[in-house]
Design a protein around this motif. Structure first.
Motif, PDB file in Angstrom:
ATOM      1  N   ARG A 126      51.134 -58.636  97.500  1.00  0.00           N
ATOM      2  CA  ARG A 126      50.029 -58.456  96.549  1.00  0.00           C
ATOM      3  C   ARG A 126      49.024 -57.433  97.063  1.00  0.00           C
ATOM      4  NH1 ARG A 126      48.512 -64.561  94.308  1.00  0.00           N
ATOM      5  NH2 ARG A 126      50.561 -64.997  93.342  1.00  0.00           N
ATOM      6  N   GLN A 127      48.718 -57.514  98.363  1.00  0.00           N
ATOM      7  CA  GLN A 127      47.797 -56.527  98.932  1.00  0.00           C
ATOM      8  C   GLN A 127      48.415 -55.133  98.938  1.00  0.00           C
ATOM      9  OE1 GLN A 127      45.465 -57.579 102.460  1.00  0.00           O
ATOM     10  NE2 GLN A 127      46.352 -59.633 102.362  1.00  0.00           N
ATOM     11  N   ALA A 128      49.699 -55.060  99.279  1.00  0.00           N
ATOM     12  CA  ALA A 128      50.380 -53.767  99.292  1.00  0.00           C
ATOM     13  C   ALA A 128      50.353 -53.141  97.908  1.00  0.00           C
ATOM     14  CB  ALA A 128      51.820 -53.943  99.774  1.00  0.00           C
ATOM     15  N   ARG A 129      50.636 -53.938  96.883  1.00  0.00           N
ATOM     16  CA  ARG A 129      50.630 -53.441  95.519  1.00  0.00           C
ATOM     17  C   ARG A 129      49.236 -52.991  95.103  1.00  0.00           C
ATOM     18  NH1 ARG A 129      53.230 -57.237  93.657  1.00  0.00           N
ATOM     19  NH2 ARG A 129      51.557 -58.659  93.040  1.00  0.00           N
ATOM     20  N   ALA A 130      48.220 -53.773  95.449  1.00  0.00           N
ATOM     21  CA  ALA A 130      46.849 -53.419  95.077  1.00  0.00           C
ATOM     22  C   ALA A 130      46.405 -52.119  95.746  1.00  0.00           C
ATOM     23  CB  ALA A 130      45.894 -54.552  95.447  1.00  0.00           C
ATOM     24  N   ILE A 131      46.766 -51.950  97.021  1.00  0.00           N
ATOM     25  CA  ILE A 131      46.435 -50.703  97.719  1.00  0.00           C
ATOM     26  C   ILE A 131      47.174 -49.537  97.087  1.00  0.00           C
ATOM     27  CG2 ILE A 131      46.649 -49.471  99.922  1.00  0.00           C
ATOM     28  CD1 ILE A 131      46.294 -52.232 101.305  1.00  0.00           C
ATOM     29  N   GLY A 132      48.460 -49.741  96.807  1.00  0.00           N
ATOM     30  CA  GLY A 132      49.264 -48.669  96.244  1.00  0.00           C
ATOM     31  C   GLY A 132      48.841 -48.246  94.857  1.00  0.00           C
ATOM     32  N   GLY A 173      62.159 -48.990 100.293  1.00  0.00           N
ATOM     33  CA  GLY A 173      62.671 -50.061  99.447  1.00  0.00           C
ATOM     34  C   GLY A 173      61.728 -51.246  99.396  1.00  0.00           C
ATOM     35  N   ALA A 174      61.144 -51.591 100.534  1.00  0.00           N
ATOM     36  CA  ALA A 174      60.167 -52.688 100.565  1.00  0.00           C
ATOM     37  C   ALA A 174      58.945 -52.351  99.732  1.00  0.00           C
ATOM     38  CB  ALA A 174      59.769 -52.986 102.011  1.00  0.00           C
ATOM     39  N   PHE A 175      58.523 -51.090  99.754  1.00  0.00           N
ATOM     40  CA  PHE A 175      57.382 -50.672  98.936  1.00  0.00           C
ATOM     41  C   PHE A 175      57.702 -50.858  97.449  1.00  0.00           C
ATOM     42  CE2 PHE A 175      56.236 -47.295 102.378  1.00  0.00           C
ATOM     43  CZ  PHE A 175      55.828 -48.304 103.231  1.00  0.00           C
ATOM     44  N   ARG A 176      58.895 -50.441  97.050  1.00  0.00           N
ATOM     45  CA  ARG A 176      59.268 -50.573  95.641  1.00  0.00           C
ATOM     46  C   ARG A 176      59.268 -52.038  95.215  1.00  0.00           C
ATOM     47  NH1 ARG A 176      63.128 -46.633  97.109  1.00  0.00           N
ATOM     48  NH2 ARG A 176      64.751 -48.228  97.302  1.00  0.00           N
ATOM     49  N   ARG A 177      59.814 -52.887  96.043  1.00  0.00           N
ATOM     50  CA  ARG A 177      59.870 -54.317  95.697  1.00  0.00           C
ATOM     51  C   ARG A 177      58.473 -54.932  95.623  1.00  0.00           C
ATOM     52  NH1 ARG A 177      64.204 -53.752  99.194  1.00  0.00           N
ATOM     53  NH2 ARG A 177      63.030 -54.565 100.976  1.00  0.00           N
ATOM     54  N   ALA A 178      57.543 -54.413  96.418  1.00  0.00           N
ATOM     55  CA  ALA A 178      56.163 -54.920  96.381  1.00  0.00           C
ATOM     56  C   ALA A 178      55.388 -54.379  95.182  1.00  0.00           C
ATOM     57  CB  ALA A 178      55.439 -54.548  97.673  1.00  0.00           C
ATOM     58  N   GLY A 179      55.944 -53.389  94.505  1.00  0.00           N
ATOM     59  CA  GLY A 179      55.272 -52.826  93.337  1.00  0.00           C
ATOM     60  C   GLY A 179      54.495 -51.555  93.606  1.00  0.00           C
ATOM     61  N   ILE A 180      54.738 -50.921  94.765  1.00  0.00           N
ATOM     62  CA  ILE A 180      54.114 -49.626  95.063  1.00  0.00           C
ATOM     63  C   ILE A 180      54.989 -48.556  94.420  1.00  0.00           C
ATOM     64  CG2 ILE A 180      53.370 -48.026  96.873  1.00  0.00           C
ATOM     65  CD1 ILE A 180      53.189 -50.459  98.742  1.00  0.00           C
ATOM     66  N   GLU A 181      54.534 -48.001  93.333  1.00  0.00           N
ATOM     67  CA  GLU A 181      55.375 -47.098  92.556  1.00  0.00           C
ATOM     68  C   GLU A 181      55.440 -45.688  93.125  1.00  0.00           C
ATOM     69  OE1 GLU A 181      53.701 -47.285  88.676  1.00  0.00           O
ATOM     70  OE2 GLU A 181      54.486 -49.309  88.262  1.00  0.00           O
ATOM     71  N   HIS A 182      54.390 -45.253  93.797  1.00  0.00           N
ATOM     72  CA  HIS A 182      54.328 -43.863  94.223  1.00  0.00           C
ATOM     73  C   HIS A 182      53.938 -43.724  95.695  1.00  0.00           C
ATOM     74  CE1 HIS A 182      54.876 -42.937  90.062  1.00  0.00           C
ATOM     75  NE2 HIS A 182      53.697 -43.415  89.717  1.00  0.00           N
ATOM     76  N   PRO A 183      54.757 -44.202  96.619  1.00  0.00           N
ATOM     77  CA  PRO A 183      54.461 -43.942  98.033  1.00  0.00           C
ATOM     78  C   PRO A 183      54.558 -42.456  98.317  1.00  0.00           C
ATOM     79  CG  PRO A 183      56.681 -44.797  97.796  1.00  0.00           C
ATOM     80  CD  PRO A 183      56.040 -44.905  96.444  1.00  0.00           C
ATOM     81  N   MET A 184      53.783 -41.997  99.261  1.00  0.00           N
ATOM     82  CA  MET A 184      53.744 -40.576  99.570  1.00  0.00           C
ATOM     83  C   MET A 184      54.886 -40.182 100.511  1.00  0.00           C
ATOM     84  SD  MET A 184      51.241 -39.647  97.762  1.00  0.00           S
ATOM     85  CE  MET A 184      50.739 -38.025  98.326  1.00  0.00           C
ATOM     86  N   PRO A 185      55.288 -38.915 100.497  1.00  0.00           N
ATOM     87  CA  PRO A 185      56.377 -38.446 101.362  1.00  0.00           C
ATOM     88  C   PRO A 185      55.900 -38.112 102.769  1.00  0.00           C
ATOM     89  CG  PRO A 185      55.669 -36.656  99.963  1.00  0.00           C
ATOM     90  CD  PRO A 185      54.875 -37.870  99.526  1.00  0.00           C
ATOM     91  N   TYR A 186      55.151 -39.025 103.362  1.00  0.00           N
ATOM     92  CA  TYR A 186      54.611 -38.842 104.708  1.00  0.00           C
ATOM     93  C   TYR A 186      55.088 -40.005 105.583  1.00  0.00           C
ATOM     94  CZ  TYR A 186      51.530 -36.039 101.789  1.00  0.00           C
ATOM     95  OH  TYR A 186      51.041 -35.157 100.861  1.00  0.00           O
ATOM     96  N   PHE A 187      55.357 -39.694 106.842  1.00  0.00           N
ATOM     97  CA  PHE A 187      55.893 -40.694 107.759  1.00  0.00           C
ATOM     98  C   PHE A 187      55.151 -40.616 109.087  1.00  0.00           C
ATOM     99  CE2 PHE A 187      58.872 -41.805 111.222  1.00  0.00           C
ATOM    100  CZ  PHE A 187      59.082 -43.140 110.895  1.00  0.00           C
TER     101      PHE A 187
END
Length: 278
Positions: A126-132, A173-187
């Motif tokens: 939930r926090q990951a999704r809200a941040i994302g 993949g974990a980001f997608r499942r948490a509902g983060i639709e647009h993670p950035m291409p940075y690592f």
């Protein structure tokens, strides 16, 4: 098939937390790569987030600070660390999140980039999704496992070269499942440790590796004033500051922010996300 979601979409705009106390350090930084030219998008399609062009021999590019910045911009970055094997500690009540820190950033209207491990996103979806989904922030990849991409990286377990790309993909993949639709291409490499082999292993993923030039020293620190002084003494135009978003391992960070942010604004600095520095 390309499994990296950011290649198909766009977005709006010293120590590291591990099992024990870790120091932040980069291993063998390569020659600074040149900025990539991002082609204009076709009509009706969004543009990609900015990245750097591959380095020599096509190696994954590395960004540390906007060395040519003329205006007073600074990017605060926060590592949301959790290793693959820390589930039992979380189940026992240890908190690897820091919602109060995120709340302070929102209250002070500070844009920031959060480098999140996939395991953290699984523990706090939930926090990951809200941040994302908050336009103030952007989420970037800090690996799935928070295991090292080099040997001898502050005692962290090591990801074999054959598993490095899979570890990065697993985090997305974990980001997608948490509902983060647009993670950035940075690592960001766990422990900040990388070498030529690691840069080669991530070749072709489209990510830009993001390091830093200012170490906050917030990991395991209890003196918020000392953390604030270290940041304020180190920031220059175009700086990238590394901090942490883990309550148990960086308990003084939120308090330090309440000194850092107004003081840097008093000095004329403007806070930006990493994508804006690039």
């Amino acid at each position: 098939m390309n499994t990296f979601p950011f290649l198909k979409r766009a977005t709006a705009a010293g120590l590291l937390t591990a099992v024990g106390a870790l120091a932040l350090a980069a291993c063998g930084a390569p020659e600074a790569p040149r900025a990539a030219t991002v082609p204009a998008p076709a009509v009706g399609t969004p543009s990609r987030p900015p990245t750097l062009a591959p380095g020599p021999s096509g190696l994954t590019p590395v960004f540390m600070r906007a060395a040519g910045a003329r205006d007073r911009t600074v990017a605060l970055t926060f590592d949301a660390d959790m290793t693959a094997d820390q589930g039992p500690r979380a189940a026992a009540g240890e908190r690897f999140d820091n919602p109060r820190l995120i709340g302070t950033l929102r209250r002070l209207k500070v844009p920031a980039t959060v480098f999140m491990t996939g395991r953290w996103a699984e523990e706090y979806p939930r926090q990951a999704r809200a941040i994302g989904r908050d336009p103030l922030f952007e989420v970037a990849n800090h690996s799935y496992s928070h295991h090292a991409f080099t040997e001898d990286c502050y005692g962290l377990p090591t990801v074999p070269a054959s598993g490095m790309r899979a570890d990065v993909e697993r985090a997305f993949g974990a980001f997608r499942r948490a509902g983060i639709e647009h993670p950035m291409p940075y690592f960001r490499f766990p422990g900040g440790c990388y070498d030529r082999r690691a840069l080669k292993a991530l070749n072709g993923t489209g990510v830009t590796a993001v390091q830093w030039d200012v170490v906050s020293g917030d990991a395991f620190a209890t003196d918020a004033g000392a953390v604030a002084r270290q940041v304020l003494d180190g920031v220059r135009p175009g700086s990238v500051v590394v901090m942490h978003c883990t309550r148990s391992a960086a308990p003084a960070t939120e308090e330090a922010l309440r000194t850092i942010v107004p003081e840097l604004r008093k000095r004329g600095y403007r806070f930006v996300r990493v994508s804006e520095l690039l």
